[in-house]
Design a protein around this motif. Structure first.
Motif, PDB file in Angstrom:
ATOM      1  N   ASN A  79       0.829  -1.209   0.000  1.00  0.00           N
ATOM      2  CA  ASN A  79       0.000   0.000   0.000  1.00  0.00           C
ATOM      3  C   ASN A  79       0.864   1.260   0.000  1.00  0.00           C
ATOM      4  OD1 ASN A  79      -2.667  -0.507  -0.288  1.00  0.00           O
ATOM      5  ND2 ASN A  79      -3.172  -0.491   1.888  1.00  0.00           N
ATOM      6  N   MET A  80       1.943   1.234   0.771  1.00  0.00           N
ATOM      7  CA  MET A  80       2.840   2.380   0.832  1.00  0.00           C
ATOM      8  C   MET A  80       3.524   2.619  -0.509  1.00  0.00           C
ATOM      9  SD  MET A  80       4.686   2.131   4.551  1.00  0.00           S
ATOM     10  CE  MET A  80       3.785   2.470   6.062  1.00  0.00           C
ATOM     11  N   ILE A  81       3.904   1.553  -1.157  1.00  0.00           N
ATOM     12  CA  ILE A  81       4.562   1.669  -2.464  1.00  0.00           C
ATOM     13  C   ILE A  81       3.603   2.241  -3.501  1.00  0.00           C
ATOM     14  CG2 ILE A  81       5.626   0.377  -4.358  1.00  0.00           C
ATOM     15  CD1 ILE A  81       6.684  -1.585  -2.221  1.00  0.00           C
ATOM     16  N   VAL A  82       2.358   1.758  -3.488  1.00  0.00           N
ATOM     17  CA  VAL A  82       1.341   2.285  -4.411  1.00  0.00           C
ATOM     18  C   VAL A  82       1.107   3.764  -4.126  1.00  0.00           C
ATOM     19  CG1 VAL A  82      -1.089   2.181  -5.078  1.00  0.00           C
ATOM     20  CG2 VAL A  82       0.193   0.065  -4.759  1.00  0.00           C
ATOM     21  N   GLY A  83       0.990   4.112  -2.833  1.00  0.00           N
ATOM     22  CA  GLY A  83       0.793   5.511  -2.453  1.00  0.00           C
ATOM     23  C   GLY A  83       1.951   6.388  -2.868  1.00  0.00           C
ATOM     24  N   PHE A  84       3.146   5.855  -2.776  1.00  0.00           N
ATOM     25  CA  PHE A  84       4.360   6.551  -3.200  1.00  0.00           C
ATOM     26  C   PHE A  84       4.298   6.859  -4.700  1.00  0.00           C
ATOM     27  CE2 PHE A  84       8.639   5.942  -5.075  1.00  0.00           C
ATOM     28  CZ  PHE A  84       9.318   6.992  -4.479  1.00  0.00           C
ATOM     29  N   ILE A  85       3.895   5.883  -5.494  1.00  0.00           N
ATOM     30  CA  ILE A  85       3.800   6.063  -6.946  1.00  0.00           C
ATOM     31  C   ILE A  85       2.723   7.081  -7.304  1.00  0.00           C
ATOM     32  CG2 ILE A  85       3.209   4.909  -9.126  1.00  0.00           C
ATOM     33  CD1 ILE A  85       4.436   2.336  -7.905  1.00  0.00           C
ATOM     34  N   VAL A  86       1.576   7.014  -6.611  1.00  0.00           N
ATOM     35  CA  VAL A  86       0.482   7.956  -6.861  1.00  0.00           C
ATOM     36  C   VAL A  86       0.938   9.390  -6.616  1.00  0.00           C
ATOM     37  CG1 VAL A  86      -1.777   8.753  -6.042  1.00  0.00           C
ATOM     38  CG2 VAL A  86      -1.365   6.307  -6.368  1.00  0.00           C
ATOM     39  N   VAL A  87       1.629   9.607  -5.502  1.00  0.00           N
ATOM     40  CA  VAL A  87       2.108  10.947  -5.158  1.00  0.00           C
ATOM     41  C   VAL A  87       3.157  11.435  -6.162  1.00  0.00           C
ATOM     42  CG1 VAL A  87       3.424  12.275  -3.453  1.00  0.00           C
ATOM     43  CG2 VAL A  87       1.560  10.782  -2.705  1.00  0.00           C
ATOM     44  N   LEU A  88       4.057  10.546  -6.572  1.00  0.00           N
ATOM     45  CA  LEU A  88       5.061  10.915  -7.574  1.00  0.00           C
ATOM     46  C   LEU A  88       4.399  11.385  -8.867  1.00  0.00           C
ATOM     47  CD1 LEU A  88       7.914   8.227  -7.383  1.00  0.00           C
ATOM     48  CD2 LEU A  88       7.909  10.556  -6.491  1.00  0.00           C
ATOM     49  N   ILE A  89       3.377  10.677  -9.305  1.00  0.00           N
ATOM     50  CA  ILE A  89       2.680  11.034 -10.546  1.00  0.00           C
ATOM     51  C   ILE A  89       1.982  12.385 -10.400  1.00  0.00           C
ATOM     52  CG2 ILE A  89       0.774  10.420 -12.092  1.00  0.00           C
ATOM     53  CD1 ILE A  89       1.476   7.471 -11.545  1.00  0.00           C
ATOM     54  N   ILE A  90       1.251  12.553  -9.297  1.00  0.00           N
ATOM     55  CA  ILE A  90       0.492  13.797  -9.085  1.00  0.00           C
ATOM     56  C   ILE A  90       1.416  15.016  -9.062  1.00  0.00           C
ATOM     57  CG2 ILE A  90      -0.905  15.109  -7.439  1.00  0.00           C
ATOM     58  CD1 ILE A  90      -2.156  12.424  -6.585  1.00  0.00           C
TER      59      ILE A  90
END
Length: 281
Positions: A69-80
Motif C-alpha cells: 500500500n505504501m509503495i502504491v501511495g508513493f507512486i500515486v504521489v510521484l505522478i500527481i
C-alpha cells in the motif's frame, strides 16, 4: 470583490489547506473515510493510498518493512506532483505554509524582510544536504529521523489528536521566519521541500513570464518565497519559471499589475516558442 480576485490563489490555497486539516480531524473524531491518516500516509475514500516520498525513503534507509500500500501511495504521489509541480505540496497542501506565510507578512510589515540574494541562494542549498543527512541518521537509528521533528507531522497530528507541547516547535518556526531568516524553514531548511523540488523538476504546470508586459517593478521578487527562481527570467525574456524550487503558489501572479505572469502548461510554451522560431525563419 476586486480584493478577492486579486488574492484568489492565496484564498484557494487556504481553502485547500484548511479543508485537508478538517478532513483529517473528521476522520479522527467522526470516522470519516474521505481522507484519513496524516500527510505521511493517508487513504482517500479508504481506497487510494497516498505516501509521502520522503517518509518512505527514510523508512527504507531505516530498514523498516514497506507495505505494498505504501509503495502504491508513493507512486500515486510521484505522478500527481510530477505533473502539477512538486513544491505545490508546500504552498497548497502543507499546513506549516500558513505559519510561514504569516511570518513573511510580519517581516514585510516590520520592514526587515530583505535578504542578500547571493547569500540566500547559497543557504538554500542546505536543505538538500539536510535531506541526505536525515536519511543517513535514519539508517543509523533505525527510524525515520525527520518524523521526530517534522512540524508538518506535529501540525496534522495536533489537529487530529491534540498539540500537547508541539505548538512550541511551531512557534519557534514562526519566530525564526519572522525575525531571524526570511522564509527560513520552508526556503532554506525543510528536507520535504527539497524532495518535492526534485520530484517536480519536469512538471507540466508552470508560471509563464511575458517580457513585453513587464515593467520591472520588482513586486513579484518581493513576495516570492523562492525569488531566486524568478531572477533569471523577470524583465529578461519570455519564458516559463524553470527553477525547481518554484512552489506554484501564484503570489507573483497576484501582485503583478502588468499582467506579465500567468499559469500555463510547459508543452504549450515549448510549442509557442517553436512556432515563433518558424515564423522568424
Amino acid at each position: 470583490m476586486g480584493s478577492i480576485m486579486k488574492n484568489k490563489y492565496l484564498i484557494l490555497r487556504r481553502i485547500t489547506q484548511l479543508t485537508i486539516l478538517f478532513l483529517y480531524f473528521g476522520a479522527s473524531y467522526y470516522g470519516w473515510k474521505i481522507l484519513a491518516g496524516t500527510l505521511s500516509f493517508s487513504k482517500v475514500l479508504d481506497t487510494i493510498p497516498l505516501t509521502d516520498p520522503y517518509a518512505l525513503l527514510q523508512m527504507l534507509f531505516a530498514g523498516t518493512v514497506i507495505s505494498s500500500n505504501m509503495i502504491v501511495g508513493f507512486i500515486v504521489v510521484l505522478i500527481i506532483y510530477g505533473i502539477i509541480g512538486g513544491r505545490a505540496f508546500c504552498s497548497w497542501v502543507c499546513p506549516v505554509n500558513m505559519i510561514t506565510d504569516l511570518a513573511a507578512w510580519v517581516r514585510r510589515k516590520t520592514h526587515h524582510e530583505k535578504d542578500n540574494l547571493i547569500i540566500a541562494i547559497k543557504i538554500k542549498k542546505f536543505r538538500y544536504f539536510f535531506m541526505v543527512i536525515l536519511l543517513i541518521i535514519s539508517s543509523l537509528i533505525g527510524a525515520a529521523a525527520f518524523e521526530f521533528i517534522s512540524p508538518i507531522g506535529i501540525f496534522t497530528r495536533g489537529v487530529a489528536f491534540g498539540f500537547g507541547f508541539g505548538w512550541v516547535w511551531l512557534l519557534v518556526i514562526f519566530i525564526f521566519d519572522a525575525f531571524v531568516l526570511k522564509h527560513g524553514w520552508c526556503g532554506h531548511i525543510c528536507p520535504l521541500g527539497a524532495t518535492y523540488s526534485l520530484i517536480g523538476a519536469k512538471s507540466i504546470i508552470r508560471v509563464y513570464h511575458e517580457k513585453e508586459k513587464c515593467t520591472n517593478c520588482g513586486e513579484c521578487l518581493l513576495i516570492c518565497p523562492e525569488n531566486q527562481v524568478l531572477a533569471p527570467v523577470i524583465n529578461k525574456k519570455d519564458d516559463y519559471i524553470a527553477g525547481i524550487e518554484c512552489t506554484n503558489c501564484g503570489r507573483c501572479i497576484e501582485v503583478c499589475n502588468d499582467d506579465a505572469l500567468k499559469f500555463t502548461l510547459r508543452y504549450l510554451i515549448k510549442q509557442k516558442g517553436e512556432n515563433n522560431e518558424k515564423t522568424t525563419n
